[in-house]
Write a protein that holds these residues in place. Structure first.
Motif, PDB file in Angstrom:
ATOM      1  N   LYS A  71      -7.458 -15.071 -43.242  1.00 14.72           N
ATOM      2  CA  LYS A  71      -7.600 -13.716 -42.707  1.00 14.72           C
ATOM      3  C   LYS A  71      -8.981 -13.506 -42.108  1.00 14.72           C
ATOM      4  CE  LYS A  71      -4.254 -11.102 -45.450  1.00 14.72           C
ATOM      5  NZ  LYS A  71      -4.057 -10.157 -46.571  1.00 14.72           N
ATOM      6  N   GLY A  72      -9.007 -12.917 -40.937  1.00 15.39           N
ATOM      7  CA  GLY A  72     -10.272 -12.664 -40.258  1.00 15.39           C
ATOM      8  C   GLY A  72     -10.760 -13.841 -39.438  1.00 15.39           C
ATOM      9  N   ARG A  73     -10.137 -15.009 -39.591  1.00 14.59           N
ATOM     10  CA  ARG A  73     -10.563 -16.193 -38.830  1.00 14.59           C
ATOM     11  C   ARG A  73      -9.463 -16.696 -37.896  1.00 14.59           C
ATOM     12  NH1 ARG A  73     -11.593 -20.836 -41.308  1.00 14.59           N
ATOM     13  NH2 ARG A  73     -10.160 -20.484 -43.053  1.00 14.59           N
ATOM     14  N   PHE A  74      -8.215 -16.582 -38.306  1.00 16.19           N
ATOM     15  CA  PHE A  74      -7.082 -17.066 -37.517  1.00 16.19           C
ATOM     16  C   PHE A  74      -6.324 -15.880 -36.935  1.00 16.19           C
ATOM     17  CE2 PHE A  74      -6.184 -21.396 -39.788  1.00 16.19           C
ATOM     18  CZ  PHE A  74      -7.522 -21.725 -39.678  1.00 16.19           C
ATOM     19  N   ALA A  75      -5.717 -16.100 -35.772  1.00 16.87           N
ATOM     20  CA  ALA A  75      -4.897 -15.073 -35.147  1.00 16.87           C
ATOM     21  C   ALA A  75      -3.667 -15.716 -34.527  1.00 16.87           C
ATOM     22  CB  ALA A  75      -5.685 -14.317 -34.092  1.00 16.87           C
ATOM     23  N   ILE A  76      -2.498 -15.161 -34.849  1.00 22.58           N
ATOM     24  CA  ILE A  76      -1.248 -15.650 -34.291  1.00 22.58           C
ATOM     25  C   ILE A  76      -0.792 -14.669 -33.215  1.00 22.58           C
ATOM     26  CG2 ILE A  76       0.183 -14.481 -36.034  1.00 22.58           C
ATOM     27  CD1 ILE A  76       2.062 -16.922 -35.962  1.00 22.58           C
ATOM     28  N   SER A  77      -0.245 -15.200 -32.132  1.00 19.33           N
ATOM     29  CA  SER A  77       0.209 -14.340 -31.047  1.00 19.33           C
ATOM     30  C   SER A  77       1.376 -15.009 -30.342  1.00 19.33           C
ATOM     31  CB  SER A  77      -0.919 -14.063 -30.053  1.00 19.33           C
ATOM     32  OG  SER A  77      -1.372 -15.274 -29.470  1.00 19.33           O
ATOM     33  N   GLN A  78       2.110 -14.214 -29.563  1.00 21.86           N
ATOM     34  CA  GLN A  78       3.249 -14.764 -28.844  1.00 21.86           C
ATOM     35  C   GLN A  78       3.173 -14.388 -27.371  1.00 21.86           C
ATOM     36  OE1 GLN A  78       6.802 -13.252 -30.684  1.00 21.86           O
ATOM     37  NE2 GLN A  78       6.363 -11.116 -30.218  1.00 21.86           N
ATOM     38  N   ASP A  79       3.635 -15.287 -26.539  1.00 23.76           N
ATOM     39  CA  ASP A  79       3.672 -15.082 -25.092  1.00 23.76           C
ATOM     40  C   ASP A  79       5.114 -15.222 -24.654  1.00 23.76           C
ATOM     41  OD1 ASP A  79       3.656 -15.335 -22.309  1.00 23.76           O
ATOM     42  OD2 ASP A  79       1.712 -16.339 -22.302  1.00 23.76           O
ATOM     43  N   ARG A  80       5.726 -14.092 -24.306  1.00 16.25           N
ATOM     44  CA  ARG A  80       7.138 -14.135 -23.921  1.00 16.25           C
ATOM     45  C   ARG A  80       7.341 -14.891 -22.619  1.00 16.25           C
ATOM     46  NH1 ARG A  80       9.184  -7.955 -25.338  1.00 16.25           N
ATOM     47  NH2 ARG A  80       8.332  -7.900 -27.440  1.00 16.25           N
ATOM     48  N   GLY A  81       6.366 -14.824 -21.744  1.00 11.70           N
ATOM     49  CA  GLY A  81       6.527 -15.468 -20.444  1.00 11.70           C
ATOM     50  C   GLY A  81       6.675 -16.978 -20.537  1.00 11.70           C
TER      51      GLY A  81
END
Length: 132
Positions: A71-81
């Motif tokens: 927490k605070g160091r990693f970030a998950i994200s998604q790109d629909r394109g």
């Protein structure tokens, strides 16, 4: 058929950053339910230890969940394109060294976002090595 392909692993010194990418086929990133899945997660594993969940994302609305250790160091994200889920890893520590796996499944987030048995599909893994 669902396939997950990871990329972006490598070696970095402590304090550095890496970004992992997971390109998904057979499911639609950003949709509510696709091919029987509602979530994508990132797990890691080192020899002699059980696979550990680090981050997961609810595909429908992008709600993210993190293990306390990242927490605070990693970030998950998604790109629909591009139908891709990313894991941005900052301020890396030697204890983050592991093989990182992308996984997709049907998850009850309110119970356990990182229940391994909830994830039916797995990528081949990407090595991340952090040196001190």
């Amino acid at each position: 058929q669902v396939q997950l392909v990871e990329s972006g692993g490598g070696s970095v010194q402590a304090g550095g950053s890496l970004r992992l990418a997971c390109v998904a086929s057979g499911i639609t990133v950003g949709s509510g339910l696709s091919a029987g899945t509602n979530a994508l997660g990132w797990f890691r594993q080192v020899p002699t230890k059980a696979r550990e969940g680090v981050a997961a994302i609810y595909l429908r609305d992008g709600t993210a969940y993190y293990a306390d250790s990242v927490k605070g160091r990693f970030a998950i994200s998604q790109d629909r394109g591009t139908n891709t889920v990313y894991l941005q890893m900052n301020n890396l520590k030697p204890e983050d060294t592991a093989v990182y796996y992308c996984a997709a499944g049907t998850v009850i987030f309110s119970i356990d976002p990182f229940r391994v048995k909830s994830y039916s599909y797995w990528g081949q893994g990407a090595q991340v090595t952090v040196s001190s």
